[in-house]
Every structure is written in structure tokens, then in C-alpha cells.
Scaffold this motif. Structure first.
Motif, PDB file in Angstrom:
ATOM      1  N   ASP A  62       0.847  -1.194   0.000  1.00  0.00           N
ATOM      2  CA  ASP A  62       0.000   0.000   0.000  1.00  0.00           C
ATOM      3  C   ASP A  62       0.884   1.246   0.000  1.00  0.00           C
ATOM      4  O   ASP A  62       1.601   1.512   0.956  1.00  0.00           O
ATOM      5  CB  ASP A  62      -0.913  -0.017   1.228  1.00  0.00           C
ATOM      6  CG  ASP A  62      -2.005   1.032   1.150  1.00  0.00           C
ATOM      7  OD1 ASP A  62      -1.707   2.180   0.746  1.00  0.00           O
ATOM      8  OD2 ASP A  62      -3.149   0.713   1.505  1.00  0.00           O
ATOM      9  N   GLU A 105       9.475   0.894 -12.914  1.00  0.00           N
ATOM     10  CA  GLU A 105       9.337  -0.120 -13.958  1.00  0.00           C
ATOM     11  C   GLU A 105       9.097   0.466 -15.346  1.00  0.00           C
ATOM     12  O   GLU A 105       8.057   0.241 -15.968  1.00  0.00           O
ATOM     13  CB  GLU A 105       8.234  -1.116 -13.576  1.00  0.00           C
ATOM     14  CG  GLU A 105       8.520  -1.823 -12.270  1.00  0.00           C
ATOM     15  CD  GLU A 105       7.388  -2.705 -11.776  1.00  0.00           C
ATOM     16  OE1 GLU A 105       6.377  -2.862 -12.484  1.00  0.00           O
ATOM     17  OE2 GLU A 105       7.518  -3.229 -10.657  1.00  0.00           O
ATOM     18  N   SER A 143       6.038  10.507 -15.982  1.00  0.00           N
ATOM     19  CA  SER A 143       4.954   9.902 -15.201  1.00  0.00           C
ATOM     20  C   SER A 143       3.604  10.077 -15.880  1.00  0.00           C
ATOM     21  O   SER A 143       2.783   9.167 -15.889  1.00  0.00           O
ATOM     22  CB  SER A 143       4.879  10.522 -13.812  1.00  0.00           C
ATOM     23  OG  SER A 143       6.050  10.278 -13.104  1.00  0.00           O
ATOM     24  N   TYR A 174       7.016   3.996 -21.009  1.00  0.00           N
ATOM     25  CA  TYR A 174       6.212   4.580 -19.936  1.00  0.00           C
ATOM     26  C   TYR A 174       6.556   3.883 -18.627  1.00  0.00           C
ATOM     27  O   TYR A 174       7.192   2.836 -18.612  1.00  0.00           O
ATOM     28  CB  TYR A 174       4.714   4.449 -20.247  1.00  0.00           C
ATOM     29  CG  TYR A 174       4.267   3.016 -20.410  1.00  0.00           C
ATOM     30  CD1 TYR A 174       3.713   2.324 -19.349  1.00  0.00           C
ATOM     31  CD2 TYR A 174       4.419   2.362 -21.627  1.00  0.00           C
ATOM     32  CE1 TYR A 174       3.322   1.005 -19.489  1.00  0.00           C
ATOM     33  CE2 TYR A 174       4.024   1.038 -21.777  1.00  0.00           C
ATOM     34  CZ  TYR A 174       3.475   0.366 -20.707  1.00  0.00           C
ATOM     35  OH  TYR A 174       3.096  -0.935 -20.844  1.00  0.00           O
ATOM     36  N   SER A 205       5.418   1.675 -15.733  1.00  0.00           N
ATOM     37  CA  SER A 205       4.330   0.705 -15.627  1.00  0.00           C
ATOM     38  C   SER A 205       4.044   0.241 -14.205  1.00  0.00           C
ATOM     39  O   SER A 205       3.228  -0.650 -14.007  1.00  0.00           O
ATOM     40  CB  SER A 205       4.642  -0.514 -16.503  1.00  0.00           C
ATOM     41  OG  SER A 205       5.819  -1.153 -16.055  1.00  0.00           O
ATOM     42  N   TYR A 206       4.694   0.828 -13.203  1.00  0.00           N
ATOM     43  CA  TYR A 206       4.478   0.368 -11.827  1.00  0.00           C
ATOM     44  C   TYR A 206       3.018   0.520 -11.438  1.00  0.00           C
ATOM     45  O   TYR A 206       2.398   1.550 -11.670  1.00  0.00           O
ATOM     46  CB  TYR A 206       5.349   1.155 -10.848  1.00  0.00           C
ATOM     47  CG  TYR A 206       5.087   0.754  -9.413  1.00  0.00           C
ATOM     48  CD1 TYR A 206       5.632  -0.420  -8.906  1.00  0.00           C
ATOM     49  CD2 TYR A 206       4.273   1.504  -8.592  1.00  0.00           C
ATOM     50  CE1 TYR A 206       5.373  -0.819  -7.602  1.00  0.00           C
ATOM     51  CE2 TYR A 206       4.004   1.121  -7.300  1.00  0.00           C
ATOM     52  CZ  TYR A 206       4.558  -0.045  -6.807  1.00  0.00           C
ATOM     53  OH  TYR A 206       4.294  -0.443  -5.533  1.00  0.00           O
ATOM     54  N   GLN A 207       2.468  -0.516 -10.834  1.00  0.00           N
ATOM     55  CA  GLN A 207       1.112  -0.493 -10.304  1.00  0.00           C
ATOM     56  C   GLN A 207       1.173  -0.880  -8.839  1.00  0.00           C
ATOM     57  O   GLN A 207       1.782  -1.891  -8.501  1.00  0.00           O
ATOM     58  CB  GLN A 207       0.218  -1.501 -11.050  1.00  0.00           C
ATOM     59  CG  GLN A 207       0.013  -1.191 -12.501  1.00  0.00           C
ATOM     60  CD  GLN A 207      -0.983  -0.082 -12.694  1.00  0.00           C
ATOM     61  OE1 GLN A 207      -1.938   0.049 -11.942  1.00  0.00           O
ATOM     62  NE2 GLN A 207      -0.758   0.753 -13.683  1.00  0.00           N
ATOM     63  N   SER A 208       0.545  -0.123  -7.986  1.00  0.00           N
ATOM     64  CA  SER A 208       0.488  -0.463  -6.571  1.00  0.00           C
ATOM     65  C   SER A 208      -0.352  -1.714  -6.396  1.00  0.00           C
ATOM     66  O   SER A 208      -1.267  -1.983  -7.165  1.00  0.00           O
ATOM     67  CB  SER A 208      -0.137   0.692  -5.806  1.00  0.00           C
ATOM     68  OG  SER A 208      -0.406   0.310  -4.489  1.00  0.00           O
ATOM     69  N   SER A 219      -2.304  -2.050  -4.046  1.00  0.00           N
ATOM     70  CA  SER A 219      -3.539  -1.567  -3.450  1.00  0.00           C
ATOM     71  C   SER A 219      -4.344  -0.821  -4.497  1.00  0.00           C
ATOM     72  O   SER A 219      -3.805  -0.213  -5.397  1.00  0.00           O
ATOM     73  CB  SER A 219      -3.200  -0.629  -2.288  1.00  0.00           C
ATOM     74  OG  SER A 219      -4.348   0.018  -1.850  1.00  0.00           O
ATOM     75  N   ASN A 220      -5.640  -0.825  -4.387  1.00  0.00           N
ATOM     76  CA  ASN A 220      -6.496  -0.065  -5.279  1.00  0.00           C
ATOM     77  C   ASN A 220      -6.764   1.337  -4.762  1.00  0.00           C
ATOM     78  O   ASN A 220      -7.495   2.096  -5.365  1.00  0.00           O
ATOM     79  CB  ASN A 220      -7.838  -0.789  -5.489  1.00  0.00           C
ATOM     80  CG  ASN A 220      -7.665  -2.047  -6.297  1.00  0.00           C
ATOM     81  OD1 ASN A 220      -6.749  -2.139  -7.111  1.00  0.00           O
ATOM     82  ND2 ASN A 220      -8.535  -3.019  -6.082  1.00  0.00           N
ATOM     83  N   THR A 269      -6.242   5.265  -3.761  1.00  0.00           N
ATOM     84  CA  THR A 269      -5.576   6.407  -4.398  1.00  0.00           C
ATOM     85  C   THR A 269      -4.993   7.277  -3.312  1.00  0.00           C
ATOM     86  O   THR A 269      -5.493   7.339  -2.193  1.00  0.00           O
ATOM     87  CB  THR A 269      -6.585   7.233  -5.237  1.00  0.00           C
ATOM     88  OG1 THR A 269      -7.637   7.662  -4.375  1.00  0.00           O
ATOM     89  CG2 THR A 269      -7.126   6.413  -6.386  1.00  0.00           C
TER      90      THR A 269
END
Length: 187
Positions: free
Chosen positions: A28, A71, A145, A176, A178-181, A183-184, A186
Motif C-alpha cells: 500500500d 518499472e 509519469s 512509460y 508501468s508500476y502499479q500499486s 492496493s487499489n 488512491t
């Protein structure tokens, strides 16, 4: 400090005084960011008075670390026929493999005026620190970003790198972040 930030990342929760950050899920970023920014070591003014505390990274190293940590991913438009980080010397003061001589981009004994010089310390990386290059670094990171590496005047990469995109996300970018947490949530 490091262990508390790592714990906040793993557990997804950070409590600062009476406020709880995060949703208890691994990775998170709300909890991790709160731990980084609100930890007592990050907010104490005692360390500000110590000229030996902290470090300064070379501008090109900052960019590469930023791209790796978030990433950076190439798009199909990236044909690898040009250097991705071309003309960085105009934006951040350094370009990969373009040091002016064998001793790098700066004098090894450079002492910026102020606390560091009066303490007898050296800070070679500070020789490249200027307002225009700092603005170029920040603009490039923000643009990377938001829109990926487009080669626009505010972005990293060669200006005029690609023609106009199709309107799809990153259609006019060669890469670009591409990192995604996990957690959903924001921030």
C-alpha cells in the motif's frame, strides 16, 4: 527509519500519532509514503544542521533510478535505433557515456559554498546542481509519469522523437512507467 518504512510497505499500515494510513494490504503506497514523509527521522530539524547528513545523487543516476524503480517499459514504437536518453545534457546536465573526460562530469574535490565547504567536506555532484537543470529534472520526471517518454521539450528523450500519436495511452511514447500499486487505493 528504513525498517519502519519496510514494515509499512509489507503490512500496508502506518500510524502517525493518531492518524492511520493505508488499508492493510501488502504494498500500500499510502502507508509507505506516510512512513517516508512522517517518520520522526524525516521530520526532525536536528539533522538539517548536520552538514554530513544526507547525500546528493548525480542527475542522470536520479533519472535511471526513477525509471527502474517505477518499472520503465518500452512500447512497440521503440525500435532501439536511437539512444532513449539522448540530449540529457541539455535537460539535466549529464548524458550517458558523454563525460567530458575520464574523470567524470565534475571535479572530485569540488566544495560548494556554505556549510559543506566550511566543514571541510567535498560534494562533487553539487557542481552540476543548478536551477535550470533541477527544473529540467523535475519537468522530465513529471512528464515521464504523465505521458511516458515522448521526446517533447519537457520530456526526456530526443525532441521530435515520434510523430503524433493516435490518442491511445502512450501511443506517442517510446516507453512509460508501468508500476502499479498492489492496493487499489488512491493517494
Amino acid at each position: 527509519y528504513i525498517s519502519e518504512v519496510a514494515t509499512a510497505f509489507k503490512e500496508g499500515i502506518y500510524i502517525a500519532e493518531t492518524v492511520t494510513f493505508g488499508q492493510g494490504k501488502y504494498g500500500d503506497l499510502r502507508a509507505t509514503s506516510a512512513a517516508i514523509l512522517l517518520h520522526r527521522e524525516a521530520t526532525t530539524t536536528v539533522l538539517d544542521a548536520d552538514p554530513t547528513y544526507g547525500s546528493l545523487r548525480e542527475p542522470i543516476s536520479k533519472v535511471l533510478k526513477y525509471m527502474r524503480s517505477l518499472e520503465y517499459t518500452r512500447t512497440p514504437q521503440d525500435k532501439m535505433i536511437y539512444p532513449i536518453l539522448d540530449e540529457m545534457n541539455l535537460k539535466v546536465g549529464q548524458e550517458v557515456f558523454s563525460a567530458p573526460d575520464q574523470f567524470s562530469f565534475f571535479d572530485s574535490d569540488y566544495k560548494p559554498p556554505g556549510e559543506i565547504a566550511s566543514s571541510g567536506l567535498v560534494s562533487p555532484e553539487a557542481q552540476l546542481l543548478s536551477v535550470s537543470w533541477l527544473i529540467g529534472l523535475i519537468r522530465g520526471m513529471v512528464q515521464l509519469s504523465r505521458e511516458g517518454m515522448t521526446g517533447s521539450k519537457d520530456s526526456f528523450g530526443r525532441v521530435g522523437l515520434l510523430e503524433e500519436g493516435t490518442g491511445e495511452p502512450y501511443s506517442n511514447a517510446v516507453g512509460y512507467l508501468s508500476y502499479q500499486s498492489f492496493s487499489n487505493s488512491t493517494m
